[in-house]
Design a protein around this motif. Structure first.
Motif, PDB file in Angstrom:
ATOM      1  N   GLN A   1      58.536  50.793  37.798  1.00 35.43           N
ATOM      2  CA  GLN A   1      57.547  52.401  38.107  1.00 35.43           C
ATOM      3  C   GLN A   1      57.328  51.915  39.762  1.00 35.43           C
ATOM      4  N   LEU A   2      57.885  53.531  41.082  1.00 32.85           N
ATOM      5  CA  LEU A   2      57.208  53.773  41.542  1.00 32.85           C
ATOM      6  C   LEU A   2      55.665  53.698  41.865  1.00 32.85           C
TER       7      LEU A   2
ATOM      8  N   TYR B   1      57.460  48.598  44.246  1.00 36.99           N
ATOM      9  CA  TYR B   1      57.559  49.641  42.870  1.00 36.99           C
ATOM     10  C   TYR B   1      56.471  48.548  41.624  1.00 36.99           C
TER      11      TYR B   1
ATOM     12  N   HIS C   1      57.576  58.482  40.031  1.00 39.49           N
ATOM     13  CA  HIS C   1      59.003  57.764  39.912  1.00 39.49           C
ATOM     14  C   HIS C   1      59.700  59.032  39.639  1.00 39.49           C
TER      15      HIS C   1
END
Length: 566
Positions: A377-378, A426, A531
């Protein structure tokens, strides 16, 4: 009659003086040869046995070289006495120099296996930055050269092309032409991993290295580089197995000793994690992936396959997976299986005072089940305790040599510099290792481990100057005149040209003038909003997110609610 001149005592004296001068010249010449050979830039993992014997023959007392004041490359894979079996051989490297001059490609040819122990001619002398910052007499150190000395020659202050990125990263097996840099053509299981560990007098370092090799599914593709800062005679070296290898050769430190490079540093020369990790970056040798962790970490089973699959799932060549690690307690079973379905995500930071400055420091990070599934996940921030990326991250964003006595601020420096070169951060979807914090049942043992700041008195004030530089490079102290900080090799350890620090600050609500942050950024990051919104702008060739198309400006959501009267 011609008379021959009678022999004079003056003539005999002249002959003796002449012979004496010749003897002196020859003696100086011989001494010069020995002195030159002595100072050839070779690491201290092989002693100069030929010179030792020569000195003994002449009745002299030999002082073995102490590179940089007891800095040396540890004798990995060499038992006592093995390094004295053969005399040093100093070959003519002029041919290699000519080849290097003709080769304009900044990226060296990939090799595997590889070790800095095989690079006697690839070390360089530097001046210890902590002593230099204090104005002390120079302390010279012999350190590994960077695999690529000039990062700008690679990223060229613009977005690196995918073709260029594919030239960085070795494969266990070469292609039909003998090329180890095979890019996407290298199978996932054959892609090499370089793991960098900075350890300060840490008894758990060898346990961490053991865990890395023992728990990897494909340990033959892993190489570990440790910067081991210890007090000899008091602290155990990181590459020392618990039993002699002859008694138990199946110990990981014995089985994989050829894949473990330990650069040993005398503990009083330690000036913080930035310098130690800088040395770790110098030990990188073109591996496909780069991983960084602390020296007191335990890994999960098949960690290498897991983290590589997560990295590749991003489809982002510029992805860097990074996080603060979860505590080991209750996180892993005896077989190395993770017991967690949660993971931390990096989204919480704020200003604090220190080193005569105000800088951003990451706080505690939220840990929960991921909101995004099937892919990391960003997140906006980078963490030093754990990082995994393609190898070119090390090439393009080397740790700054000129930041002695820096602890807080390290993560913002690397993170923002990496951002400007085009990297994206991330949170891993799954944790592949866990941290031994000084808490709970581990508190008693971990609290006995010394810290580098026991050297603070020797380097007092060096961190203040370094912090001015750190903040200046990333444009975080606009109120400070650039004349106040050191600009040495700023291009090498500085910013890229893909994005600006100001892009970062505007996007994530950081006011570098008033030293404030927009609060509750985690509501934007942790929920997956960042994200879902930003990943739409991943470039078609996978070379990072296009922030030129991102006009988002984070504002504290609670402030908006308050203004609306909620």
């Amino acid at each position: 009659m011609m008379h021959q001149p009678a022999p004079s005592s003056a003539g005999g004296n002249n002959n003796r003086i002449g012979l004496s001068l010749v003897a002196v010249v020859l003696g100086l010449y011989t001494f010069g040869l020995i002195e030159t050979a002595w100072h050839l830039p070779v690491p201290n993992h092989r002693r100069r046995s030929w010179l030792r014997r020569l000195m003994r023959q002449k009745g002299g007392e030999l002082q073995l070289p102490k590179i940089g004041g007891n800095i040396n490359v540890a004798k990995n894979g060499l038992s006592e006495g093995e390094d004295d079996q053969n005399d040093e051989e100093f070959g003519d490297e002029s041919g290699d120099d000519e080849q290097n001059d003709e080769n304009e490609d900044p990226i060296p040819r990939a090799q595997w296996p590889i070790s800095i122990r095989d690079e006697d001619g690839n070390f360089e002398e530097v001046i210890h930055p902590g002593h230099k910052a204090k104005g002390h007499p120079d302390v010279k150190m012999l350190v590994p050269r960077f695999w690529v000395d000039d990062p700008v020659s690679v990223h060229q202050n613009t977005l690196m092309t995918r073709d260029l990125a594919m030239k960085i990263g070795s494969c266990v097996h070469p292609d039909a032409n003998g090329n180890y840099a095979r890019g996407d053509g290298c199978e996932l299981k054959d892609r090499t991993v370089y793991v960098a560990i900075a350890s300060y007098r840490d008894w758990q370092c060898r346990d961490t290295v053991t865990s890395i090799f023992k728990r990897a599914k494909y340990p033959q593709r892993v190489r570990v580089g440790v910067v081991d800062q210890i007090v000899e005679g008091e602290d155990g070296p990181c590459d020392a197995p618990y039993k002699p290898c002859k008694e138990d050769p199946e110990q990981e430190l014995c089985k994989y000793k050829s894949q473990l490079d330990v650069f040993q540093v005398d503990a009083p020369l330690s000036i913080g994690p930035v310098f130690a990790r800088h040395l770790g970056h110098r030990m990188y040798r073109g591996e496909y992936y780069y991983m960084q962790s602390d020296a007191h970490v335990t890994f999960t089973r098949d960690w290498d396959v897991d983290i590589i699959s997560q990295q590749e799932a991003t489809k982002d060549e510029m992805a860097v997976l990074s996080t603060y690690l979860t505590d080991i307690t209750g996180s892993i079973d005896a077989n190395g299986n993770s017991l967690r379905n949660t993971r931390p995500i990096m989204c919480n930071t704020d200003y604090e005072d220190g080193q005569n400055n105000r800088y951003l420091r990451h706080g505690s990070q939220p840990e929960a089940q991921p909101k995004i599934h099937g892919v990391p996940q960003l997140q906006p921030y980078w963490a030093a305790g754990y990082s995994f990326s393609r190898g070119h991250f090390v090439v393009n964003v080397p740790y700054d040599f000129y930041q002695p006595m820096i602890f807080q601020g390290e993560e913002m420096s690397i993170g923002i510099r990496g951002f400007t070169i085009g990297y994206d951060f991330y949170a891993p979807e799954r944790s592949v290792c866990f941290h031994h914090y000084a808490e709970g049942k581990n508190a008693k043992k971990r609290n006995k481990v010394p810290h580098y700041w026991e050297n603070s008195n020797q380097y007092a004030g060096a961190g203040v100057k370094a912090m001015f530089r750190l903040l200046g490079v990333v444009h975080m102290n606009p109120e400070i005149s650039p004349e106040k900080w050191d600009h040495s090799e700023e291009e090498k350890y500085g910013l890229g040209g893909v994005r600006t620090p100001e892009d970062f600050y505007k996007t994530f609500g950081i006011d570098v003038v008033n030293k404030k942050t927009e609060q509750h950024l985690c509501q934007f990051v942790e929920t997956g909003k960042m994200h879902n919104q930003f990943m739409k702008l991943l470039r078609p060739d996978g070379m990072g997110l296009d922030y030129g198309k991102i006009d988002f400006r984070f504002k504290d959501p609670l402030k908006r609610l308050q203004r609306k009267g909620h």
